[in-house]
Design a protein around this motif. Structure first.
Motif, mmCIF file in Angstrom:
data_model
loop_
_atom_site.group_PDB
_atom_site.id
_atom_site.type_symbol
_atom_site.label_atom_id
_atom_site.label_comp_id
_atom_site.label_asym_id
_atom_site.label_seq_id
_atom_site.Cartn_x
_atom_site.Cartn_y
_atom_site.Cartn_z
ATOM 1 N N THR A 1 0.871 -1.177 0.000
ATOM 2 C CA THR A 1 0.000 0.000 0.000
ATOM 3 C C THR A 1 0.908 1.226 0.000
ATOM 4 O O THR A 1 2.040 1.169 0.497
ATOM 5 N N LEU A 2 0.405 2.324 -0.547
ATOM 6 C CA LEU A 2 1.157 3.577 -0.563
ATOM 7 C C LEU A 2 0.735 4.363 0.673
ATOM 8 O O LEU A 2 -0.452 4.602 0.886
ATOM 9 N N LYS A 3 1.725 4.763 1.493
ATOM 10 C CA LYS A 3 1.396 5.489 2.729
ATOM 11 C C LYS A 3 1.418 6.997 2.455
ATOM 12 O O LYS A 3 2.444 7.533 2.051
ATOM 13 N N ILE A 4 0.272 7.625 2.689
ATOM 14 C CA ILE A 4 0.145 9.070 2.400
ATOM 15 C C ILE A 4 0.067 9.840 3.711
ATOM 16 O O ILE A 4 -0.813 9.578 4.533
ATOM 17 N N ALA A 5 0.970 10.824 3.895
ATOM 18 C CA ALA A 5 0.914 11.668 5.086
ATOM 19 C C ALA A 5 0.076 12.907 4.788
ATOM 20 O O ALA A 5 0.284 13.598 3.786
ATOM 21 N N VAL A 6 -0.890 13.157 5.679
ATOM 22 C CA VAL A 6 -1.827 14.270 5.517
ATOM 23 C C VAL A 6 -1.859 15.037 6.839
ATOM 24 O O VAL A 6 -1.674 14.442 7.910
ATOM 25 N N GLN A 7 -2.090 16.355 6.796
ATOM 26 C CA GLN A 7 -2.162 17.125 8.049
ATOM 27 C C GLN A 7 -3.346 16.637 8.895
ATOM 28 O O GLN A 7 -4.456 16.496 8.393
ATOM 29 N N LYS A 8 -3.089 16.422 10.173
ATOM 30 C CA LYS A 8 -4.102 15.851 11.059
ATOM 31 C C LYS A 8 -5.280 16.797 11.272
ATOM 32 O O LYS A 8 -6.434 16.404 11.249
ATOM 33 N N SER A 9 -4.953 18.077 11.512
ATOM 34 C CA SER A 9 -6.012 19.079 11.588
ATOM 35 C C SER A 9 -5.362 20.406 11.261
ATOM 36 O O SER A 9 -4.162 20.573 11.485
ATOM 37 N N GLY A 10 -6.136 21.323 10.739
ATOM 38 C CA GLY A 10 -5.563 22.609 10.340
ATOM 39 C C GLY A 10 -6.005 22.960 8.938
ATOM 40 O O GLY A 10 -6.922 22.356 8.397
ATOM 41 N N ARG A 11 -5.318 23.912 8.362
ATOM 42 C CA ARG A 11 -5.771 24.479 7.093
ATOM 43 C C ARG A 11 -5.697 23.530 5.902
ATOM 44 O O ARG A 11 -6.321 23.785 4.890
ATOM 45 N N LEU A 12 -4.877 22.480 5.991
ATOM 46 C CA LEU A 12 -4.729 21.602 4.835
ATOM 47 C C LEU A 12 -5.571 20.336 4.941
ATOM 48 O O LEU A 12 -5.682 19.582 3.979
ATOM 49 N N TYR A 13 -6.150 20.100 6.119
ATOM 50 C CA TYR A 13 -6.865 18.847 6.348
ATOM 51 C C TYR A 13 -8.020 18.669 5.354
ATOM 52 O O TYR A 13 -8.099 17.662 4.646
ATOM 53 N N GLU A 14 -8.891 19.682 5.308
ATOM 54 C CA GLU A 14 -10.073 19.525 4.455
ATOM 55 C C GLU A 14 -9.735 19.393 2.981
ATOM 56 O O GLU A 14 -10.283 18.541 2.281
#
Ligand code: ATP
Ligand code: ZN
Length: 286
Positions: free
Chosen positions: A4-17
């Protein structure tokens, strides 16, 4: 077991949505939102890791995650070894130098010998060096905009989008040193299997982006103006032209780029186009 490809995403904040919306538009289903540290997609071989944005470049560099969605500002500031693959079109902002609105500082050369507060010491120092400005950098981690008022600095270098924070703090921008948006970064040594998943994800991301930058146009045109109207709307291959029930008129269907939009619409109207409908496109595969 396949990868699987592991994708890091901001947990909360301006980039989450924006990040979650993009994955959704790519048809990737992630349940449980950000309550967990990691979530497997149910219908695509990716796993999403929810992290602080500042840590994403390091995790991608160190293969904790394979790819990440993060602001260019963070990528350039943290100076980690990652590949910048694709701009994502959200999280747009700029890193700017601002000074007190009614003070004596007017231009960046006035910053010589002054103190600048910022959370971006690396980007700022390389800017100052290139510009030949000799100023002291005060690194602070938050609320940079209050630094001049409390006497900590003469100027600030901070992220701006609407400018309302600067306005409320009686500051004005004098220079933009970086324009930033979210980008997809990748580890430089992905396995062949992960590269294939990334290519398939990128294909989806590009189709979503292209669709957002284009609109579907439908209009009625007098037949004697069809040539010029078709030239104004070249579309993906060529426009579709269908006869209307009323003789002498046709319906023209095409695709138009968002950036040319108003310009072209005016020309269409000037050439007799009527009943112009503009419709959003969900995905666009060329
Ligand atoms: P975290 O808890 O993940 O460290 P944060 O407080 O550092 O979050 P946010 O304020 O959520 O981060 O900003 C995340 C990113 O959003 C920024 O790094 C930047 O790329 C982008 N961004 C867009 N507009 C703005 C803005 N006006 N101010 C700050 N960041 C912005
Ligand atoms: Zn952060």
């Amino acid at each position: 077991m396949s990868e699987t490809l592991k994708i890091a995403v901001q947990k909360s904040g301006r980039l989450y949505e924006g990040s979650m919306k993009l994955l959704k538009e790519c048809g990737i289903e992630i349940s449980n939102g950000n309550n967990q540290l990691r979530v497997l997609a149910s219908n695509f071989p990716v796993e999403v890791f929810f992290l602080r944005d500042d840590d994403i470049p390091e995790y991608v560099q160190d293969s904790v995650a394979d790819i990440g969605f993060v602001g260019e500002n963070v990528v350039y500031e943290t100076k980690k070894q990652v590949d910048c693959i694709e701009k994502l079109g959200f999280g747009k902002c700029r890193l700017s130098v601002a000074v007190p609105k009614n003070g004596t500082l007017k231009t960046t050369t006035d910053l010589n010998g002054r103190r600048i507060a910022t959370s971006y010491p690396n980007i700022l120092s390389s800017y100052l060096e290139k510009a030949g400005i000799n100023a002291t950098i005060h690194e602070i981690s938050g609320s940079v905009e209050i630094a001049p008022r409390i006497g900590l600095a003469d100027a600030i270098c901070d992220l701006v989008s609407s400018g309302s924070t600067l306005f409320t703090n009686e500051l004005k921008e004098i220079e933009t040193i970086l324009s930033s948006e979210s980008i997809l970064i990748s580890n430089s040594n992905l396995s062949d299997e992960k590269k294939i998943i990334l290519e398939s994800l990128l294909f989806r991301i590009r189709s979503v982006k292209k669709a957002k930058n284009n609109k579907y146009v439908l209009l009625n045109a007098p037949n004697n103006k069809l040539d010029i109207i078709c030239k104004l709307l070249p579309g993906m291959k060529s426009p579709t032209v269908l006869p209307l029930a009323e003789s002498g008129w046709s319906s023209v269907h095409s695709v138009i780029n968002e950036s040319d939009f108003w310009n072209v619409i005016e020309k269409l109207k000037a050439n007799g186009a009527q009943g112009i409908l503009i419709i959003p496109i969900e995905k666009m595969i060329v």
